[in-house]
Every structure is written in structure tokens, then in C-alpha cells.
Design a protein around this motif. Structure first.
Motif, PDB file in Angstrom:
ATOM      1  N   GLN A  31       0.812  -1.214   0.000  1.00  0.00           N
ATOM      2  CA  GLN A  31       0.000   0.000   0.000  1.00  0.00           C
ATOM      3  C   GLN A  31       0.846   1.265   0.000  1.00  0.00           C
ATOM      4  OE1 GLN A  31      -2.261  -2.000   3.457  1.00  0.00           O
ATOM      5  NE2 GLN A  31      -3.665  -0.431   2.732  1.00  0.00           N
ATOM      6  N   LEU A  32       2.130   1.105   0.304  1.00  0.00           N
ATOM      7  CA  LEU A  32       3.018   2.267   0.398  1.00  0.00           C
ATOM      8  C   LEU A  32       3.749   2.496  -0.910  1.00  0.00           C
ATOM      9  CD1 LEU A  32       4.427   1.483   3.956  1.00  0.00           C
ATOM     10  CD2 LEU A  32       2.563   3.038   3.361  1.00  0.00           C
ATOM     11  N   LYS A  33       2.986   2.546  -1.967  1.00  0.00           N
ATOM     12  CA  LYS A  33       3.563   2.740  -3.291  1.00  0.00           C
ATOM     13  C   LYS A  33       3.738   4.222  -3.583  1.00  0.00           C
ATOM     14  CE  LYS A  33       1.269  -1.431  -5.047  1.00  0.00           C
ATOM     15  NZ  LYS A  33       0.242  -1.956  -5.980  1.00  0.00           N
ATOM     16  N   GLY A  62       3.759   6.121   5.846  1.00  0.00           N
ATOM     17  CA  GLY A  62       3.038   5.465   6.932  1.00  0.00           C
ATOM     18  C   GLY A  62       3.523   4.040   7.158  1.00  0.00           C
ATOM     19  N   PRO A  63       2.692   3.246   7.828  1.00  0.00           N
ATOM     20  CA  PRO A  63       1.344   3.584   8.304  1.00  0.00           C
ATOM     21  C   PRO A  63       1.333   4.276   9.663  1.00  0.00           C
ATOM     22  CG  PRO A  63       1.778   1.278   8.709  1.00  0.00           C
ATOM     23  CD  PRO A  63       2.995   1.813   8.005  1.00  0.00           C
ATOM     24  N   VAL A  64       0.203   4.980   9.915  1.00  0.00           N
ATOM     25  CA  VAL A  64      -0.117   5.548  11.219  1.00  0.00           C
ATOM     26  C   VAL A  64      -1.345   4.800  11.735  1.00  0.00           C
ATOM     27  CG1 VAL A  64      -0.859   7.608  12.463  1.00  0.00           C
ATOM     28  CG2 VAL A  64       0.806   7.815  10.592  1.00  0.00           C
ATOM     29  N   HIS A  65      -1.300   4.354  12.972  1.00  0.00           N
ATOM     30  CA  HIS A  65      -2.392   3.555  13.525  1.00  0.00           C
ATOM     31  C   HIS A  65      -3.352   4.441  14.325  1.00  0.00           C
ATOM     32  CE1 HIS A  65      -0.564  -0.318  12.443  1.00  0.00           C
ATOM     33  NE2 HIS A  65       0.582   0.312  12.663  1.00  0.00           N
ATOM     34  N   VAL A 122       6.930   9.216   6.746  1.00  0.00           N
ATOM     35  CA  VAL A 122       7.826   9.006   5.600  1.00  0.00           C
ATOM     36  C   VAL A 122       8.952   8.050   5.990  1.00  0.00           C
ATOM     37  CG1 VAL A 122       9.502  10.139   4.088  1.00  0.00           C
ATOM     38  CG2 VAL A 122       7.293  11.224   4.512  1.00  0.00           C
ATOM     39  N   SER A 123       9.526   8.288   7.159  1.00  0.00           N
ATOM     40  CA  SER A 123      10.601   7.402   7.629  1.00  0.00           C
ATOM     41  C   SER A 123      10.070   5.997   7.905  1.00  0.00           C
ATOM     42  CB  SER A 123      11.234   7.978   8.905  1.00  0.00           C
ATOM     43  OG  SER A 123      11.820   9.236   8.665  1.00  0.00           O
ATOM     44  N   VAL A 171       9.421   0.064   6.953  1.00  0.00           N
ATOM     45  CA  VAL A 171       8.480  -1.017   6.619  1.00  0.00           C
ATOM     46  C   VAL A 171       8.891  -1.690   5.316  1.00  0.00           C
ATOM     47  CG1 VAL A 171       6.113  -1.469   5.870  1.00  0.00           C
ATOM     48  CG2 VAL A 171       6.540  -0.083   7.899  1.00  0.00           C
ATOM     49  N   GLY A 172       9.309  -0.907   4.336  1.00  0.00           N
ATOM     50  CA  GLY A 172       9.751  -1.468   3.048  1.00  0.00           C
ATOM     51  C   GLY A 172      10.954  -2.378   3.217  1.00  0.00           C
ATOM     52  N   ALA A 173      11.905  -1.962   4.052  1.00  0.00           N
ATOM     53  CA  ALA A 173      13.097  -2.780   4.281  1.00  0.00           C
ATOM     54  C   ALA A 173      12.729  -4.097   4.977  1.00  0.00           C
ATOM     55  CB  ALA A 173      14.114  -2.001   5.111  1.00  0.00           C
ATOM     56  N   ILE A 174      11.844  -4.028   5.980  1.00  0.00           N
ATOM     57  CA  ILE A 174      11.439  -5.243   6.694  1.00  0.00           C
ATOM     58  C   ILE A 174      10.681  -6.189   5.747  1.00  0.00           C
ATOM     59  CG2 ILE A 174       9.955  -6.139   8.538  1.00  0.00           C
ATOM     60  CD1 ILE A 174      10.522  -3.547  10.083  1.00  0.00           C
TER      61      ILE A 174
END
Length: 375
Positions: free
Chosen positions: A270-272, A277-280, A359-360, A365-368
Motif C-alpha cells: 500500500q506504500l507505493k 506510513g502507516p499511522v495507527h 515518511v521514515s 516497513v519497506g526494508a522489513i
């Protein structure tokens, strides 16, 4: 028995002159006395409703410890604090301390930000403003609080006029907030009672649906999976709604949410593009405390800020962000809590920090997610 009058404290320097230069000068003490008379004479339906406190009326010696303690106590107890702000922090007990005007405003602001009104008496020429270290600290504090009401006053009559406006607006805010609190306190009738009758799963579903609908109404973009993309200051941020359908002390309800950020890597698709995010956002059926928010995060070293909406939590290392909305008893209270969250983010400037962390977080999240696929 009649109710007590509304207590207003006027905070400012006493001996300073206003305007600082030019004709028509008056001491701030004279202006404070005139304001006291003016405000206390105001009546509603023939009854005077205000009592005004100024330190000129007290026996304490100015500049003493007794006078300091008295002023701080009055700032804490006042229903409204009207600050006549000229950049002067007032007298200090010792070098390196903050001034009494700074301390009065800080005390009232920490008790209830909504009860503080700041009326600017500052000269347009910034070089003529007080520049002692305690004055600079006070000016930075006031700028950050951003509580100015109305326009800056240039004359004594202007001060009186702007003060009347500030008192009137504060009185209206008190009335509106009080009416909302009374309505929200009645959880044993209407829609709140309907939600209380539901079992945990059904109530959680109802709470999440309302959060999702309220987020969608803020101009979201379509998103695959669990979450909604909201535009904040031109930046797309992924918000993931969740709900705790009972008190935070009820383990069975709390565990239905767990620590949702542990599965943030599943939101990587979803972070394309430029989505952050995400923010919960977590709707809590009852109240929530800072310690409970800390336990949900799992460690204490984080930014934890209580507000009228609930609790905001931000981890500045892993960039995890949790927005806990308290007392989501029905559709209306849930929507109102979310509204207050976004109002707070905008008014305090925290929105920019939320975006920066989001943003960070998307990078983390992308790396994980990549490591999870590789594993």
C-alpha cells in the motif's frame, strides 16, 4: 444556592508603559484596573457573572516568594487567563529562572490550554522588545503556543476592546465545551447504550467501520488492503484503523488489537509511490491513560502526549505512531474524537512531525518487507 462567578486572572507586567512610545501612554497597572472594572460590570440578564483577579489587589510584597506562589495559585484556579503580552517575562526569583508572567501562562496552559487568551501589546519594531534571557525564553514559549486572539492593540482603547472580545470568545468556548461534555457523559442512554449491548466482536466491527467512514470523509484515496490514504498538507499518509471494544484494563479486549505495528510490513504494497506510513488510529471504547498507551507500545522511551481526543504516541527511533481515541461510545463520539485529533495535529504543528515520521516509517516497513520475502 447560586453558582460562583467566573474567575478571570489578568496576567501582565504592572509598571510597563503602553504604548511603549508616543502619546496617550498609560501604565499597565492602570489598564489592568480599568479592565477589572469593565469586565466585572458586565452582566447577563441583570446579574454580574465575572470576578477579576489582579495582583495589585493583594497584600503580598511584589517580587517576594509569597507573591510568586499566590500568582501561580491564581493562574491554576482561574477559569480564564487573559495575558496582556508585551514580551516582558516579568520578575524572576533568581537568575536563570523564568519570569512570573511566563510562569503564570505556563501554569494555566498546562492545566487547560483552552482557558488562556493572549492579547498582543508588542511594538512593531522587534528591536525595541525586551531582550533579557528570561524575556527571550518567554517570547519563544508564547510563539510556540500560538494562542493570540484578535489583532494587536495599538491604543489603550484598543486593549479594552480586544480584551472584551477575548473574554466573550472564551466564555462561548466554555459553554460549548461544557455542553458537549454533558452529552458525552450520558453513556447509559441512546446510541451509547446500543453499543454497550453488543458483544466484543460486533462492537469492534462497529467502531472500526465508523473510524473508516470518518477517515474516508477527509478526502482519502483508494487503498488496497487494511487502511485508508489521507491527504495531510499535500502528502499522502496511510492510516490503519483499529478498535479496542472495552476498557484498556480488559485483557481480552486489548488483545484483539495487540501491537498492530508489528505487522506493518504487510502494508508495504500500500506504500507505493509517495505514500507514507502507516499511522495507527485506535478507537478505545473507554478512557485511556499514558501508562496504558506506553504498555501498548511496549517501551517507555517515546513521545506520549495526552489530549482532549485521547493519547498520541510516537516512537522517534522506529517511527511507530499510534493515535488512541478515547471514549468511542457511539458513532458521534467516535467521529468527534477523530475530528479533535486532526484539529490538534493542525493547531499544534504536530501534523508536520507526523508526516515526517510516516515518511521514515514507510522506508523502515519497506526494508522489513524485503527481508521477510527473502526469508
Amino acid at each position: 444556592m447560586g453558582r460562583r462567578k467566573i474567575r478571570i486572572m489578568i496576567s501582565s507586567r504592572c509598571d510597563d508603559r503602553f504604548p511603549a512610545t508616543g502619546e496617550g501612554q498609560a501604565s499597565l497597572t492602570a489598564i489592568r484596573r480599568q479592565l477589572k472594572t469593565d469586565i466585572e460590570s458586565a452582566a447577563i440578564f441583570g446579574k454580574e457573572i465575572f470576578e477579576v483577579w489582579i495582583n495589585e489587589d493583594e497584600p503580598s510584597e511584589p517580587g517576594s516568594q509569597d507573591s510568586w506562589d499566590l500568582c501561580i495559585e491564581q493562574a491554576r484556579e482561574a477559569d480564564l487567563l487573559l495575558v496582556l503580552y508585551n514580551g516582558n517575562a516579568g520578575w524572576c526569583l533568581s537568575k536563570g529562572d523564568i519570569g512570573i508572567c511566563h510562569a503564570e501562562m505556563m501554569t494555566a496552559f498546562s492545566e487547560s490550554p483552552g482557558k488562556v487568551s493572549v492579547l498582543s501589546l508588542l511594538a512593531k519594531d522587534k528591536q525595541s522588545r525586551p531582550s533579557a534571557p528570561q524575556d527571550s525564553r518567554f517570547q519563544a514559549y508564547v510563539d510556540q503556543a500560538n494562542l493570540f486572539r484578535g489583532s494587536a492593540a495599538a491604543t489603550v482603547d484598543g486593549v479594552l476592546q480586544e480584551a472584551r472580545k477575548a473574554v466573550r470568545e472564551s466564555l462561548l468556548n466554555i459553554a460549548h465545551q461544557g455542553a458537549r461534555e454533558v452529552k458525552r457523559s450520558r453513556y447509559n442512554t441512546g446510541a451509547a447504550l446500543d453499543w454497550s449491548r453488543l458483544d466484543f466482536v460486533t462492537r469492534q466491527t462497529a467502531m472500526r467501520n465508523v473510524l473508516s467512514e470518518a477517515l474516508s470523509a477527509r478526502g482519502t484515496s483508494p487503498s488496497e488492503g487494511d487502511g485508508l490514504i489521507v491527504q495531510l498538507s499535500g502528502k499522502k499518509v496511510l492510516f490503519r484503523p483499529a478498535a479496542i471494544p472495552a476498557a484498556m484494563t480488559v485483557a481480552a479486549a486489548r488483545e484483539m488489537v495487540g501491537q498492530p505495528f508489528l505487522k506493518d510490513y504487510l502494508a508495504a504494497p500500500q506504500l507505493k509511490g509517495s505514500v507514507a506510513g502507516p499511522v495507527h488510529v485506535i478507537a478505545c471504547h473507554k478512557s485511556v491513560t499514558e501508562s496504558q498507551a506506553m504498555q501498548l507500545l511496549g517501551f517507555p522511551d517515546a513521545t506520549i502526549v495526552p489530549g482532549s481526543f485521547g493519547i498520541y504516541v510516537a516512537d522517534n527511533i522506529q517511527k511507530i505512531q499510534l493515535c488512541l481515541i478515547a471514549n468511542c461510545r457511539d458513532d458521534s463520539s467516535t467521529r468527534h474524537g477523530l475530528q479533535k485529533l486532526f484539529d490538534w495535529l493542525s493547531q499544534t504543528g504536530e501534523e508536520a512531525h507526523l508526516i515526517e515520521r510516516a515518511v521514515s516509517r514507510s522506508k523502515i516497513v519497506g526494508a522489513i518487507a524485503k527481508e521477510a520475502v527473502r526469508a
